[in-house]
Design an enzyme around this catalytic site. Structure first.
Site, PDB file in Angstrom:
ATOM      1  N   ARG A  55       0.759  -1.186   0.018  1.00 11.86           N
ATOM      2  CA  ARG A  55       0.031  -0.245  -0.006  1.00 11.86           C
ATOM      3  C   ARG A  55       0.751   1.252  -0.061  1.00 11.86           C
ATOM      4  NH1 ARG A  55      -2.212   0.882   4.353  1.00 11.86           N
ATOM      5  NH2 ARG A  55      -1.086  -0.638   5.856  1.00 11.86           N
ATOM      6  N   LYS A 196      -8.738  -2.134   0.345  1.00 19.15           N
ATOM      7  CA  LYS A 196      -8.699  -1.368   1.368  1.00 19.15           C
ATOM      8  C   LYS A 196      -9.436   0.074   1.157  1.00 19.15           C
ATOM      9  CE  LYS A 196      -6.439  -3.889   4.036  1.00 19.15           C
ATOM     10  NZ  LYS A 196      -7.126  -4.515   5.152  1.00 19.15           N
ATOM     11  N   HIS A 215     -11.417  -4.232  11.756  1.00 19.10           N
ATOM     12  CA  HIS A 215     -10.200  -4.741  10.865  1.00 19.10           C
ATOM     13  C   HIS A 215      -9.585  -6.120  11.455  1.00 19.10           C
ATOM     14  CE1 HIS A 215      -5.884  -4.538   9.146  1.00 19.10           C
ATOM     15  NE2 HIS A 215      -6.588  -5.252   8.579  1.00 19.10           N
ATOM     16  N   SER A 233      -1.841  -5.922   8.982  1.00 14.79           N
ATOM     17  CA  SER A 233      -1.116  -7.042   8.058  1.00 14.79           C
ATOM     18  C   SER A 233       0.229  -7.805   8.576  1.00 14.79           C
ATOM     19  CB  SER A 233      -1.127  -6.514   6.492  1.00 14.79           C
ATOM     20  OG  SER A 233      -1.995  -5.936   5.973  1.00 14.79           O
ATOM     21  N   LYS A 237      -3.683 -12.315  11.382  1.00 11.28           N
ATOM     22  CA  LYS A 237      -5.258 -12.778  11.338  1.00 11.28           C
ATOM     23  C   LYS A 237      -5.439 -13.901  10.473  1.00 11.28           C
ATOM     24  CE  LYS A 237      -6.505  -8.846   9.870  1.00 11.28           C
ATOM     25  NZ  LYS A 237      -5.330  -8.354   9.204  1.00 11.28           N
ATOM     26  N   THR A 238      -5.064 -13.706   9.162  1.00 15.67           N
ATOM     27  CA  THR A 238      -5.475 -14.883   8.416  1.00 15.67           C
ATOM     28  C   THR A 238      -4.728 -16.054   8.997  1.00 15.67           C
ATOM     29  OG1 THR A 238      -5.448 -13.279   6.444  1.00 15.67           O
ATOM     30  CG2 THR A 238      -5.322 -15.723   5.876  1.00 15.67           C
ATOM     31  N   ASP A 252     -10.461 -10.695   7.260  1.00  9.14           N
ATOM     32  CA  ASP A 252      -9.990  -9.333   7.540  1.00  9.14           C
ATOM     33  C   ASP A 252     -10.898  -8.317   8.023  1.00  9.14           C
ATOM     34  OD1 ASP A 252      -7.458  -7.865   7.084  1.00  9.14           O
ATOM     35  OD2 ASP A 252      -8.339  -6.965   5.221  1.00  9.14           O
ATOM     36  N   ARG A 316       1.378 -12.240  -1.913  1.00  9.96           N
ATOM     37  CA  ARG A 316      -0.116 -12.169  -1.663  1.00  9.96           C
ATOM     38  C   ARG A 316      -0.945 -13.445  -2.338  1.00  9.96           C
ATOM     39  NH1 ARG A 316      -2.272  -9.499   2.982  1.00  9.96           N
ATOM     40  NH2 ARG A 316      -0.856  -7.832   3.833  1.00  9.96           N
TER      41      ARG A 316
END
Length: 525
Positions: A55, A196, A215, A233, A237-238, A252, A316
Site C-alpha cells: 500500500r 482497502k 479490521h 497485515s 489474522k489470516t 480481514d 499475496r
C-alpha cells in the site's frame, strides 16, 4: 440502465469493448492473452505489481466537503484534497480510459444484507478485475438483474498523477469521495488498494448505522462460539483464523451489529511469504485456478517458491472464501465470545498472551500497538514499532475514540473475554530475539477460545498491568512470562520501560478518553 449508459453517466465514453461480469476463467484467459501474468503449476494466476508491492498510505486522500469535514479525523492518515483537484484528476482519468477495453465487476460488500453496499468496479486490467471478483461478494443472477451500484471504483494502474499540478505526493493516488461515492485509483498495480479503499468507505458509513466496523478476522466453533482476531497485515489474522477445527467467517474485515458479526468480503487476501502446507494447509491448498497471486517467484516449471522474497516479503494470494473447506459461506455469525488483539511486538517484551479488562481492551484498541512488517507498505524493509489505532488506523476515517467506545459497549453487553497476543518477538528485540513459535501461539489461541484460560492463575505484569497466565495447555511455562526468555533481565526491563513510554506518548495524542481508560495504561516506572 445499460452498462454503456452508466459509464457515460460517470464520464467514461468512447470506450472499446466493455467486458461486464466475466467469469473467473474468462478473466484469466484475458489476463494471459495480454501478458499480465502466468499460471502457476497449481493453476493460480501470478502477477507482478512492479514498483509498488504494498500500500501507499502517503498517497491516499479523502475529498474534503463541508458536509463531511467535521466527521473525518484529518491528519497524516486521512489527508484532505479539494473537490476541484479531484475533479481535475477525474477528468483526465476518464479521458485516458477512452478507446480502451474495460473490465467491469458488480459486487457487494457486507454479508448482512441489511448493511450491504453494492459496488461497481471499473478496471483497466482483467487481472485486477479478477482480484475484485474473487475478493468481494459475488451476486446471484437475480441480484445482478436488479443491480444498482451505490459505490463506484475506477482503477487505472497505468494512469499517473502529476504531483506538480495535482497536489499529490507521487504519481500514485487513491482518492475517496464519500459524497459522490466514487473511488479513483491510479499509478499503482498493487491490488490491495482497491480492497482497502472499500474497507475505508465502510468504516465511515457503518458507525452511522450503529454497526462497529473492524479490521479483524473471525471464525466460529461447532457450538456457535465466535472469535475475533484483530491485527495489522502480517500479525497473524489470516493464519490464526484459518483453523481446521473451526469455521472461517472471514479473514480481514467485519461488522458487528445488534445481531452479531458479518464478513465484508467474499474472499481472502493471505500473505504467502514462507507459506507451507505443513504450517498453513488451508491457505496453501486454496492457491489454485481462480486465485490471484501477487509477486510470488516461480521456477521455470511454474512452481511457486514461497520462501523467495526477492520481489517483496508482501507476497499475496487472493481467493474466494469457498476455497477454504470449512468456511461459513453466508459470512455471518453470532456475537463474539472471545476477542484476540494480535500485535507483532518488535521490542520482544509483551507476554505471548495476556488477559485484558474492558478498560485495558479499550486502551489497547485505541493504541493499536504493533510493528509494520516488511513489504506491507512502501519503504518498510524491516519491522518498525508503530501505533495503529483500532489495529487498522490507515483505514479508519473517523476518530478512533468513537470506534473504541462502540467496542467497549459491546464487550460489556455480551460479556466478551479479551486477550492480547504477541505474535512478534521473544527473548529480545528484533535482530536479537526470535519470532514467536507459531505452534505455541496456536496453542495459546486455542486455550483462550476454548475457555481453558478462564480457570488458571494469573500474575499481573509489573509495567503493562496485563494479566499473564501461569500455565497454558501445550505451552512451556517458561515461555509465558516474557522476562524468563531474556538472558539479561536488566535489558528486558529497559526495553519494557521504553515501550511503556511509547504507549504514554502515543495516548497523549487523543482527546475525549475517559479516566478509567487512561488508568489502564502501562505504569511509567
Amino acid at each position: 440502465m445499460s452498462i454503456k449508459d452508466f459509464l457515460q453517466n460517470v464520464g467514461i465514453s468512447n470506450t472499446r469493448e466493455i467486458h461486464h461480469n466475466l467469469s473467473a476463467a474468462r478473466l484469466v484467459e484475458h489476463a494471459l492473452k495480454r501478458g499480465e501474468g502466468q499460471l502457476t503449476s497449481t493453476g493460480a494466476l501470478n502477477i507482478k505489481t512492479g514498483k509498488y508491492t504494498g500500500r501507499s498510505p502517503q498517497d491516499r486522500f479523502i475529498v474534503d466537503y463541508p458536509e463531511i469535514h467535521k466527521s473525518i479525523n484529518w491528519g497524516k492518515v486521512n489527508r484532505p484534497i479539494d473537490p476541484e483537484v479531484f475533479e481535475r484528476i477525474y477528468a483526465r482519468l476518464t479521458a485516458y480510459l477512452q478507446n480502451k477495453d474495460l473490465y467491469v465487476f458488480d459486487g457487494f460488500v457486507g454479508a448482512d444484507r441489511r448493511y450491504t453496499h453494492s459496488i461497481r468496479f471499473i478496471n483497466e486490467l482483467p487481472a485486477h478485475n479478477l482480484f475484485v471478483r474473487q475478493l468481494f461478494i459475488r451476486p446471484t443472477e437475480e441480484e445482478l438483474n436488479k443491480f444498482i451500484p451505490q459505490f463506484t471504483v475506477i482503477s487505472a494502474p497505468y494512469f499517473n498523477a502529476v504531483p506538480e499540478i495535482d497536489n499529490t505526493n507521487s504519481e500514485v493516488f487513491i482518492i475517496l469521495d464519500f459524497v459522490k461515492r466514487i473511488v479513483i485509483i491510479g499509478g499503482t498495480h498493487y491490488c490491495g488498494e482497491m480492497k482497502k479503499s472499500i474497507f475505508t468507505a465502510m468504516n465511515y458509513l457503518l458507525p452511522q448505522l450503529n454497526v462497529l466496523p473492524m479490521h479483524c478476522s473471525a471464525n466460529v466453533g461447532k457450538d456457535g462460539d465466535v472469535a475475533l482476531f484483530f491485527g495489522l497485515s502480517g500479525t497473524g489474522k489470516t493464519t490464526l483464523s484459518a483453523d481446521p477445527n473451526r469455521m472461517l467467517i472471514g479473514d480481514d474485515e467485519h461488522g458487528w451489529s445488534e445481531d452479531g458479526v458479518f464478513n465484508f468480503e467474499g474472499g481472502c487476501y493471505a500473505k504467502c511469504i514462507n507459506l507451507s502446507r505443513e504450517k498453513e494447509p488451508q491457505i496453501y491448498d486454496a492457491i489454485k485456478f481462480g486465485t490471484v497471486l501477487e509477486n510470488v517467484v516461480l521456477d521455470d516449471k511454474g512452481n511457486p517458491n514461497y520462501d523467495d522474497d526477492s520481489l517483496t516479503e508482501n507476497t499475496r494470494a487472493a481467493y474466494p472464501i469457498d476455497y477454504i473447506p470449512n468456511a461459513v459461506l453466508k459470512g455471518v455469525g453470532g456475537h463474539p465470545k472471545t476477542i484476540l488483539f494480535l500485535t507483532a511486538d518488535a521490542f520482544g517484551v509483551l507476554p505471548p498472551i495476556s488477559k485484558l479488562t474492558k478498560e485495558q481492551a479499550m486502551f489497547h484498541f485505541i493504541s493499536g500497538y504493533t510493528s509494520k512488517l516488511a513489504g506491507t507498505e512502501r519503504g518498510i524493509t524491516e519491522p518498525q514499532a508503530t501505533f495503529s489505532s483500532c489495529f487498522g488506523e490507515p483505514f479508519m476515517p473517523m476518530n478512533p475514540v468513537l470506534y473504541a467506545k462502540m467496542l467497549g459497549e459491546k464487550i460489556t453487553k455480551h460479556n466478551v473475554n479479551v486477550y492480547l497476543v504477541n505474535t512478534g518477538w521473544s527473548g529480545g528485540p528484533y535482530g536479537i530475539g526470535k519470532r514467536m513459535n507459531l505452534k505455541h501461539t496456536r496453542a495459546m489461541v486455542t486455550a483462550a477460545i476454548s475457555g481453558d484460560l478462564e480457570n488458571v492463575k494469573y500474575i499481573e505484569h509489573p509495567i503493562f498491568k496485563v494479566l499473564i497466565p501461569m500455565e497454558c495447555p501445550n505451552v512451556p511455562t517458561d515461555v509465558l512470562n516474557p522476562i524468563n526468555t531474556w538472558s539479561n533481565k536488566e535489558d528486558y526491563n529497559r526495553y519494557a520501560k521504553e515501550l511503556a513510554n511509547k504507549f504514554y506518548e502515543n495516548i497523549k495524542k487523543f482527546s475525549g478518553i475517559s479516566d478509567d481508560i487512561l488508568e489502564a495504561a502501562p505504569d511509567l516506572i
